[in-house]
Motif scaffolding. Structure first.
Motif, PDB file in Angstrom:
ATOM      1  N   GLU A  75      16.740 -10.709  11.174  1.00 16.11           N
ATOM      2  CA  GLU A  75      15.981  -9.482   9.988  1.00 16.11           C
ATOM      3  C   GLU A  75      14.492  -9.622  10.363  1.00 16.11           C
ATOM      4  O   GLU A  75      13.894  -8.466  10.258  1.00 16.11           O
ATOM      5  CB  GLU A  75      16.084 -10.534   8.689  1.00 16.11           C
ATOM      6  N   LEU A  76      13.778 -10.837  10.777  1.00 16.70           N
ATOM      7  CA  LEU A  76      12.124 -10.761  10.992  1.00 16.70           C
ATOM      8  C   LEU A  76      12.114  -9.968  11.802  1.00 16.70           C
ATOM      9  O   LEU A  76      10.864  -9.162  12.415  1.00 16.70           O
ATOM     10  CB  LEU A  76      11.775 -12.056  10.523  1.00 16.70           C
ATOM     11  N   ALA A  77      12.479 -10.148  13.143  1.00 15.76           N
ATOM     12  CA  ALA A  77      12.387  -9.335  14.399  1.00 15.76           C
ATOM     13  C   ALA A  77      12.112  -7.800  14.236  1.00 15.76           C
ATOM     14  O   ALA A  77      12.667  -6.954  14.141  1.00 15.76           O
ATOM     15  CB  ALA A  77      13.233  -9.768  15.614  1.00 15.76           C
ATOM     16  N   GLY A  78      11.216  -8.024  15.274  1.00 16.33           N
ATOM     17  CA  GLY A  78      10.517  -6.799  15.813  1.00 16.33           C
ATOM     18  C   GLY A  78       9.424  -6.219  14.903  1.00 16.33           C
ATOM     19  O   GLY A  78       9.118  -4.819  14.747  1.00 16.33           O
ATOM     20  N   ALA A 116      10.935 -14.708  16.196  1.00 16.38           N
ATOM     21  CA  ALA A 116      12.100 -13.671  16.277  1.00 16.38           C
ATOM     22  C   ALA A 116      11.205 -12.717  17.118  1.00 16.38           C
ATOM     23  O   ALA A 116      12.123 -12.227  17.378  1.00 16.38           O
ATOM     24  CB  ALA A 116      11.552 -13.137  15.145  1.00 16.38           C
ATOM     25  N   GLY A 117      10.013 -12.867  17.639  1.00 14.58           N
ATOM     26  CA  GLY A 117       9.918 -11.493  18.456  1.00 14.58           C
ATOM     27  C   GLY A 117       9.290  -9.712  18.067  1.00 14.58           C
ATOM     28  O   GLY A 117      10.545  -9.442  17.331  1.00 14.58           O
ATOM     29  N   PRO A 118       7.902 -10.408  17.697  1.00 14.54           N
ATOM     30  CA  PRO A 118       7.285  -9.433  16.293  1.00 14.54           C
ATOM     31  C   PRO A 118       6.874  -8.172  17.374  1.00 14.54           C
ATOM     32  O   PRO A 118       6.927  -8.020  18.793  1.00 14.54           O
ATOM     33  CB  PRO A 118       6.177  -9.928  16.143  1.00 14.54           C
ATOM     34  N   ALA A 119       6.477  -6.857  16.853  1.00 10.32           N
ATOM     35  CA  ALA A 119       5.662  -5.718  17.732  1.00 10.32           C
ATOM     36  C   ALA A 119       4.651  -6.398  18.202  1.00 10.32           C
ATOM     37  O   ALA A 119       3.903  -7.226  17.681  1.00 10.32           O
ATOM     38  CB  ALA A 119       5.979  -4.709  16.935  1.00 10.32           C
ATOM     39  N   ARG A 120       3.970  -5.274  19.295  1.00  9.27           N
ATOM     40  CA  ARG A 120       2.585  -6.179  19.794  1.00  9.27           C
ATOM     41  C   ARG A 120       2.249  -4.472  19.467  1.00  9.27           C
ATOM     42  O   ARG A 120       2.609  -3.627  20.059  1.00  9.27           O
ATOM     43  CB  ARG A 120       2.599  -5.889  21.372  1.00  9.27           C
ATOM     44  N   PHE A 160      -4.854 -17.327  14.546  1.00 13.08           N
ATOM     45  CA  PHE A 160      -3.840 -17.001  15.150  1.00 13.08           C
ATOM     46  C   PHE A 160      -3.943 -16.524  16.211  1.00 13.08           C
ATOM     47  O   PHE A 160      -2.803 -16.700  17.346  1.00 13.08           O
ATOM     48  CB  PHE A 160      -2.521 -16.458  14.187  1.00 13.08           C
ATOM     49  N   PRO A 161      -4.861 -15.220  16.273  1.00 11.81           N
ATOM     50  CA  PRO A 161      -4.894 -14.315  17.329  1.00 11.81           C
ATOM     51  C   PRO A 161      -5.064 -15.431  19.140  1.00 11.81           C
ATOM     52  O   PRO A 161      -5.051 -14.872  20.758  1.00 11.81           O
ATOM     53  CB  PRO A 161      -5.734 -13.491  17.866  1.00 11.81           C
ATOM     54  N   THR A 162      -5.996 -16.580  18.797  1.00 12.64           N
ATOM     55  CA  THR A 162      -6.055 -17.862  20.175  1.00 12.64           C
ATOM     56  C   THR A 162      -4.807 -18.073  20.268  1.00 12.64           C
ATOM     57  O   THR A 162      -4.415 -18.451  21.774  1.00 12.64           O
ATOM     58  CB  THR A 162      -7.038 -18.649  19.857  1.00 12.64           C
ATOM     59  N   GLU A 163      -3.516 -18.354  20.148  1.00  7.42           N
ATOM     60  CA  GLU A 163      -2.483 -18.939  19.925  1.00  7.42           C
ATOM     61  C   GLU A 163      -1.391 -17.904  20.209  1.00  7.42           C
ATOM     62  O   GLU A 163      -0.331 -18.376  21.121  1.00  7.42           O
ATOM     63  CB  GLU A 163      -2.231 -19.832  18.938  1.00  7.42           C
ATOM     64  N   LYS A 164      -0.995 -17.015  20.062  1.00  2.66           N
ATOM     65  CA  LYS A 164      -0.241 -16.204  20.956  1.00  2.66           C
ATOM     66  C   LYS A 164      -1.059 -14.612  20.807  1.00  2.66           C
ATOM     67  O   LYS A 164      -1.597 -13.915  20.030  1.00  2.66           O
ATOM     68  CB  LYS A 164       0.669 -15.402  19.089  1.00  2.66           C
TER      69      LYS A 164
END
Ligand SMILES: NC(=O)c1ccc[n+]([C@@H]2O[C@H](COP(=O)([O-])OP(=O)(O)OC[C@H]3O[C@@H](n4cnc5c(N)ncnc54)[C@H](OP(=O)(O)O)[C@@H]3O)[C@@H](O)[C@H]2O)c1
Length: 249
Positions: A75-78, A116-120, A160-164
């Protein structure tokens, strides 16, 4: 991606959607027609006024904020963005529980969304509070442990931005949320209003302004890494004014 493209297909997660602020964010969000999906992530379904169309709302109910089974992750994906409102006040619980709710859950929730794989790009806005020190060696006089723990949580989020890859973060630091449907909070908010009439105003913000400000920031991009109460009042007022002018007459 230009802000307008992102808005047109935006999927937003509101973590802690049953909170005082989260409920107002969901309510306002459902009325912004460009938004395609609103995910309420909470321990129970969010209660929204029956007059509001909830067809874009998906209630994702979890057992606690440390466990994200596969059906929840799907449900969280994208997701394009997340507004994280989960936190607890120091008077309500133990030191260990405070850290677990305010800090550990934030990290575990962020990681689950990333798995889950978010948008970028993926935008993560974390709700903190005005007055939290940015330097953990700068020991506050009142509720020192709590303030240092929230300071460390802010520093954790800023990394977080340095990790992902292609993750953008923002720390929103409101003062007291100055109106409420809950009588005890409304009482506190009114006390603040009276104190402000006679002394140096204590930072405070209307719930509708704060919800509008954080929504505008996740939709259009973060103005800066840390937003003070004054920034949030300014952005929220401007956004509410803009929306009232855009209403069909
Ligand atoms: N309210 C203010 O005046 C104020 C001022 C400055 C900053 N803030 C910050 O703004 C954010 C939102 O504030 P708010 O007043 O809207 O929050 P709130 O109404 O107190 O709700 C906080 C959220 O955290 C969840 N939560 C609390 N304790 C928990 C626990 N032990 N286990 C699991 N979940 C728990 C609540 O779940 P349930 O809904 O299920 O209880 C709710 O979703 C917070 O980060 C807060 O620190 C608030």
């Amino acid at each position: 991606m230009p802000a307008s493209d992102l808005e047109a297909t935006m999927k937003l997660i509101i973590a802690g959607a049953t909170s005082l602020l989260g409920t107002e964010i969901v309510r306002q969000r459902l009325q912004i027609h460009e938004i395609t999906q609103v995910i309420s992530l909470a321990l129970q379904p969010v209660q929204i006024d029956k007059s509001i169309d909830t067809s874009k709302l998906k209630n994702v109910v979890i057992r606690d904020y440390s466990e994200y089974p596969d059906d929840v992750k799907s449900e969280l994906a994208g997701a394009d963005a997340c507004i994280w409102t989960v936190a607890v006040m120091p008077l309500r619980t133990s030191k260990v529980e405070l850290k677990r709710v305010c800090q550990d859950y934030t990290k575990l929730g962020f990681e689950a969304i990333c798995e889950a794989g978010p948008a970028r790009p993926f935008r993560f806005l974390y709700l903190s509070a005005e007055g939290i020190p940015r330097d953990p060696t700068n020991m506050p006089v009142i509720m020192a442990d709590y303030h240092i723990m929230r300071c460390n949580t802010e520093l954790m989020v800023l990394k977080f931005p340095t990790e992902k890859e292609r993750v953008e973060v923002c720390i929103a630091r409101p003062g007291v949320i100055a109106n409420s449907s809950i009588w005890s909070r409304a009482l506190v908010a009114n006390l603040f209003r009276i104190v402000n009439l006679f002394g140096r105003p204590l930072p405070n913000i209307q719930r509708s302004q704060l919800a509008a400000a954080v929504l505008q920031q996740v939709m259009d991009g973060f103005e800066k890494e840390t937003l003070s109460n004054a920034d949030l009042v300014r952005i929220g007022q401007r956004e509410l004014e803009f929306r009232s002018l855009s209403q069909p007459s």
